[in-house]
Design a protein around this motif. Sequence first.
Motif, PDB file in Angstrom:
ATOM      1  N   PRO A   1      69.903  14.019  -1.558  1.00 56.27           N
ATOM      2  CA  PRO A   1      68.541  13.632  -1.147  1.00 56.27           C
ATOM      3  C   PRO A   1      67.599  14.816  -0.986  1.00 56.27           C
ATOM      4  O   PRO A   1      66.434  14.753  -1.413  1.00 56.27           O
ATOM      5  CB  PRO A   1      68.767  12.910   0.188  1.00 56.27           C
ATOM      6  CG  PRO A   1      70.178  12.442   0.143  1.00 56.27           C
ATOM      7  CD  PRO A   1      70.912  13.505  -0.612  1.00 56.27           C
ATOM      8  N   VAL A   2      68.078  15.900  -0.390  1.00 55.18           N
ATOM      9  CA  VAL A   2      67.226  17.071  -0.203  1.00 55.18           C
ATOM     10  C   VAL A   2      66.853  17.689  -1.547  1.00 55.18           C
ATOM     11  O   VAL A   2      65.710  18.114  -1.760  1.00 55.18           O
ATOM     12  CB  VAL A   2      67.946  18.106   0.686  1.00 55.18           C
ATOM     13  CG1 VAL A   2      67.116  19.370   0.816  1.00 55.18           C
ATOM     14  CG2 VAL A   2      68.225  17.528   2.060  1.00 55.18           C
TER      15      VAL A   2
ATOM     16  N   ALA B   1      54.167  21.667   2.238  1.00 48.64           N
ATOM     17  CA  ALA B   1      55.196  22.709   2.312  1.00 48.64           C
ATOM     18  C   ALA B   1      55.844  22.736   3.686  1.00 48.64           C
ATOM     19  O   ALA B   1      57.076  22.814   3.806  1.00 48.64           O
ATOM     20  CB  ALA B   1      54.585  24.059   1.987  1.00 48.64           C
ATOM     21  N   LEU B   2      55.035  22.654   4.737  1.00 49.09           N
ATOM     22  CA  LEU B   2      55.580  22.658   6.093  1.00 49.09           C
ATOM     23  C   LEU B   2      56.425  21.420   6.337  1.00 49.09           C
ATOM     24  O   LEU B   2      57.491  21.492   6.970  1.00 49.09           O
ATOM     25  CB  LEU B   2      54.445  22.733   7.106  1.00 49.09           C
ATOM     26  CG  LEU B   2      54.855  22.716   8.582  1.00 49.09           C
ATOM     27  CD1 LEU B   2      55.801  23.864   8.889  1.00 49.09           C
ATOM     28  CD2 LEU B   2      53.631  22.779   9.481  1.00 49.09           C
TER      29      LEU B   2
ATOM     30  N   ILE C   1      62.765  18.791  -5.656  1.00 50.85           N
ATOM     31  CA  ILE C   1      62.406  18.786  -7.075  1.00 50.85           C
ATOM     32  C   ILE C   1      61.049  18.124  -7.287  1.00 50.85           C
ATOM     33  O   ILE C   1      60.210  18.606  -8.058  1.00 50.85           O
ATOM     34  CB  ILE C   1      63.501  18.079  -7.899  1.00 50.85           C
ATOM     35  CG1 ILE C   1      64.752  18.958  -7.966  1.00 50.85           C
ATOM     36  CG2 ILE C   1      63.005  17.763  -9.308  1.00 50.85           C
ATOM     37  CD1 ILE C   1      65.935  18.287  -8.626  1.00 50.85           C
ATOM     38  N   PHE C   2      60.799  17.009  -6.599  1.00 50.47           N
ATOM     39  CA  PHE C   2      59.560  16.272  -6.807  1.00 50.47           C
ATOM     40  C   PHE C   2      58.372  16.896  -6.075  1.00 50.47           C
ATOM     41  O   PHE C   2      57.221  16.682  -6.461  1.00 50.47           O
ATOM     42  CB  PHE C   2      59.729  14.819  -6.366  1.00 50.47           C
ATOM     43  CG  PHE C   2      60.572  13.998  -7.308  1.00 50.47           C
ATOM     44  CD1 PHE C   2      60.111  13.681  -8.580  1.00 50.47           C
ATOM     45  CD2 PHE C   2      61.828  13.570  -6.938  1.00 50.47           C
ATOM     46  CE1 PHE C   2      60.888  12.940  -9.452  1.00 50.47           C
ATOM     47  CE2 PHE C   2      62.618  12.831  -7.803  1.00 50.47           C
ATOM     48  CZ  PHE C   2      62.147  12.510  -9.076  1.00 50.47           C
ATOM     49  N   LEU C   3      58.625  17.676  -5.024  1.00 49.35           N
ATOM     50  CA  LEU C   3      57.524  18.208  -4.223  1.00 49.35           C
ATOM     51  C   LEU C   3      57.457  19.728  -4.220  1.00 49.35           C
ATOM     52  O   LEU C   3      56.736  20.310  -3.409  1.00 49.35           O
ATOM     53  CB  LEU C   3      57.653  17.710  -2.766  1.00 49.35           C
ATOM     54  CG  LEU C   3      57.611  16.199  -2.568  1.00 49.35           C
ATOM     55  CD1 LEU C   3      57.792  15.858  -1.086  1.00 49.35           C
ATOM     56  CD2 LEU C   3      56.298  15.610  -3.072  1.00 49.35           C
TER      57      LEU C   3
END
Length: 298
Positions: free
Chosen positions: A276-277, A221-222, A282-284
């Motif tokens: 890209p962001v 998350a960080l 979405i994946f993380l």
Amino acid sequence: MAFVTVAPPATVLGGANRVQSTSEDLAVGSRRRGGVVLGHVILVLLAVFSIFPVYWMFATALRAPEDALDQTLLPWPLSFENFAYVWDTIPIGSMLLNTFGMSLVLAAAQLLIAVLAAYGFAVWNFAGQKVLMFLFIGSWLVPFQVTMIPNYVLVSQLGLLGTIGGVVVPQLAGAFAVLLMVQHMRAFPRELLEASQLDGRSSWATLWSVVVPNMKPALAALGIMAFISAWNEYLWPSLIMRQGDALIQVGVRSFLTAEGDNWGATMAAAGLACVPVLLIYIFLQRYVVDAFVRSGLK
């Protein structure tokens, strides 16, 4: 004359109680369903309010260049001229690659420094610990505009003006990252640290073999937040970079000139910069949810 009071049968009383209990359960259930429906309606409205600017950006980018200021909700007919113009006008591929590398380096550096500093603050007791913690908190509360000029002078003296290194160096450490990791490490079970020490592990080995593997959600998350923050940074790169073809944040500005603003191309470049962001999040995103919903061990 004597009057005899006859008690109602037990079955009648039991049936009345069951009817009353059922009606109360139905009332409570209806209130709960009403609250759930109201909560979902509010969430949907907030989601629409949050997503609409992103939708409008892509809607403007997909209009024909001459219809960039059109106010209709649906862009029709769809046109990819703005994206083609952006691709032919600026080296957006290399800009995205440079920005990705810069954001990745900043996120990794802030993660490493935050883990080391937070481990020292959370596990060890040393003289001046509270003073250092207050200094970290104070540096987080100081606005960027206050430190901008000293950082610019430092970067100039280091000879890093006009380079990506000049953008990276002043932001290698983040006070917010340290404070966030301190809170997570203070919630880490002390029994595991003591067991690791009894096994003969050093503090360095305990950090990387015991603490870090059990804090993957918080670290992920960080890392995502640090990456997105570096990716979205505009003011500092625009001050340091002398060339507008190095980072995407500065490249988007090239379509806003004194001669006129090309809003279609600007929205197309901004939309490409968001992709890209968006994919990374979405994946993380589950790691971000895990980190903020719970602390400690998985």
